[in-house]
Design a protein around this motif. Sequence first.
Motif, short mmCIF file in Angstrom:
data_model
loop_
_atom_site.label_atom_id
_atom_site.label_comp_id
_atom_site.label_asym_id
_atom_site.label_seq_id
_atom_site.Cartn_x
_atom_site.Cartn_y
_atom_site.Cartn_z
N PHE A 1 0.86 -1.18 0.00
CA PHE A 1 0.00 0.00 0.00
C PHE A 1 0.90 1.24 0.00
O PHE A 1 1.00 1.95 1.01
CB PHE A 1 -0.90 0.02 1.25
N PRO A 2 1.56 1.52 -1.12
CA PRO A 2 2.51 2.65 -1.15
C PRO A 2 1.85 3.99 -0.83
O PRO A 2 2.53 4.91 -0.38
CB PRO A 2 3.07 2.61 -2.57
N GLN A 3 0.55 4.09 -1.02
CA GLN A 3 -0.14 5.34 -0.71
C GLN A 3 -0.22 5.58 0.79
O GLN A 3 -0.49 6.70 1.23
CB GLN A 3 -1.54 5.36 -1.34
N TYR A 4 0.01 4.54 1.61
CA TYR A 4 -0.05 4.68 3.07
C TYR A 4 1.32 4.50 3.73
O TYR A 4 1.54 5.01 4.82
CB TYR A 4 -0.99 3.64 3.68
N ALA A 5 2.19 3.70 3.13
CA ALA A 5 3.45 3.31 3.76
C ALA A 5 4.36 4.50 4.06
O ALA A 5 4.58 5.35 3.21
CB ALA A 5 4.18 2.30 2.89
N LEU A 6 4.85 4.53 5.29
CA LEU A 6 5.77 5.56 5.74
C LEU A 6 7.06 4.88 6.21
O LEU A 6 7.03 3.74 6.67
CB LEU A 6 5.16 6.36 6.89
N PRO A 7 8.21 5.58 6.11
CA PRO A 7 9.47 4.98 6.56
C PRO A 7 9.49 4.80 8.08
O PRO A 7 8.88 5.58 8.82
CB PRO A 7 10.53 5.99 6.12
N ASP A 8 10.17 3.74 8.52
CA ASP A 8 10.26 3.41 9.94
C ASP A 8 11.63 3.74 10.50
O ASP A 8 12.64 3.63 9.80
CB ASP A 8 10.00 1.92 10.16
N PRO A 9 11.68 4.11 11.79
CA PRO A 9 12.98 4.30 12.44
C PRO A 9 13.71 2.96 12.56
O PRO A 9 13.07 1.91 12.67
CB PRO A 9 12.62 4.83 13.83
N LEU A 10 15.03 3.01 12.55
CA LEU A 10 15.82 1.79 12.71
C LEU A 10 15.50 1.14 14.06
O LEU A 10 15.34 1.82 15.06
CB LEU A 10 17.31 2.10 12.63
N GLY A 11 15.40 -0.19 14.03
CA GLY A 11 15.19 -0.94 15.26
C GLY A 11 13.73 -1.12 15.66
O GLY A 11 13.45 -1.78 16.65
N PHE A 12 12.80 -0.54 14.91
CA PHE A 12 11.38 -0.68 15.22
C PHE A 12 10.73 -1.71 14.31
O PHE A 12 11.28 -2.05 13.26
CB PHE A 12 10.66 0.66 15.07
N SER A 13 9.56 -2.21 14.69
CA SER A 13 8.82 -3.16 13.86
C SER A 13 8.51 -2.54 12.51
O SER A 13 8.26 -1.34 12.41
CB SER A 13 7.51 -3.56 14.55
N LYS A 14 8.49 -3.40 11.48
CA LYS A 14 8.21 -2.93 10.13
C LYS A 14 6.76 -2.48 10.03
O LYS A 14 5.85 -3.28 10.16
CB LYS A 14 8.51 -4.03 9.12
N GLY A 15 6.57 -1.20 9.84
CA GLY A 15 5.24 -0.65 9.68
C GLY A 15 4.76 0.17 10.87
O GLY A 15 3.65 0.68 10.86
N ILE A 16 5.59 0.34 11.89
CA ILE A 16 5.14 1.04 13.10
C ILE A 16 4.73 2.48 12.80
O ILE A 16 3.72 2.97 13.31
CB ILE A 16 6.20 0.98 14.23
N THR A 17 5.46 3.18 11.96
CA THR A 17 5.11 4.56 11.64
C THR A 17 3.78 4.62 10.87
O THR A 17 2.93 5.46 11.15
CB THR A 17 6.23 5.23 10.82
N THR A 18 3.60 3.69 9.94
CA THR A 18 2.35 3.60 9.19
C THR A 18 1.20 3.25 10.13
O THR A 18 0.12 3.83 10.05
CB THR A 18 2.47 2.55 8.07
#
Length: 68
Positions: free
Chosen positions: A37-54
């Motif tokens: 879902f590139p329209q929603y996906a945001l970059p995540d900080p290093l060391g966090f779960s994949k998708g936490i910012t989204t």
Amino acid sequence: MAEISNGGQMLWKLENNERVLHLRHNNIEQWRPYEEFPQYALPDPLGFSKGITTFLALLKKGWTATKA
């Protein structure tokens, strides 16, 4: 982040010993990794779960977190 539809659902799944956010817009859709879902996906900080910012951004927009 693009226009976000209301009523979406979010789920954390374990993939390769890593938690990854999965999304769907409604109950009849299959769960898909948030990167699809590139329209929603945001970059995540290093060391966090994949998708936490989204996850946090969608949660603020009224999406629901569900359990498997």
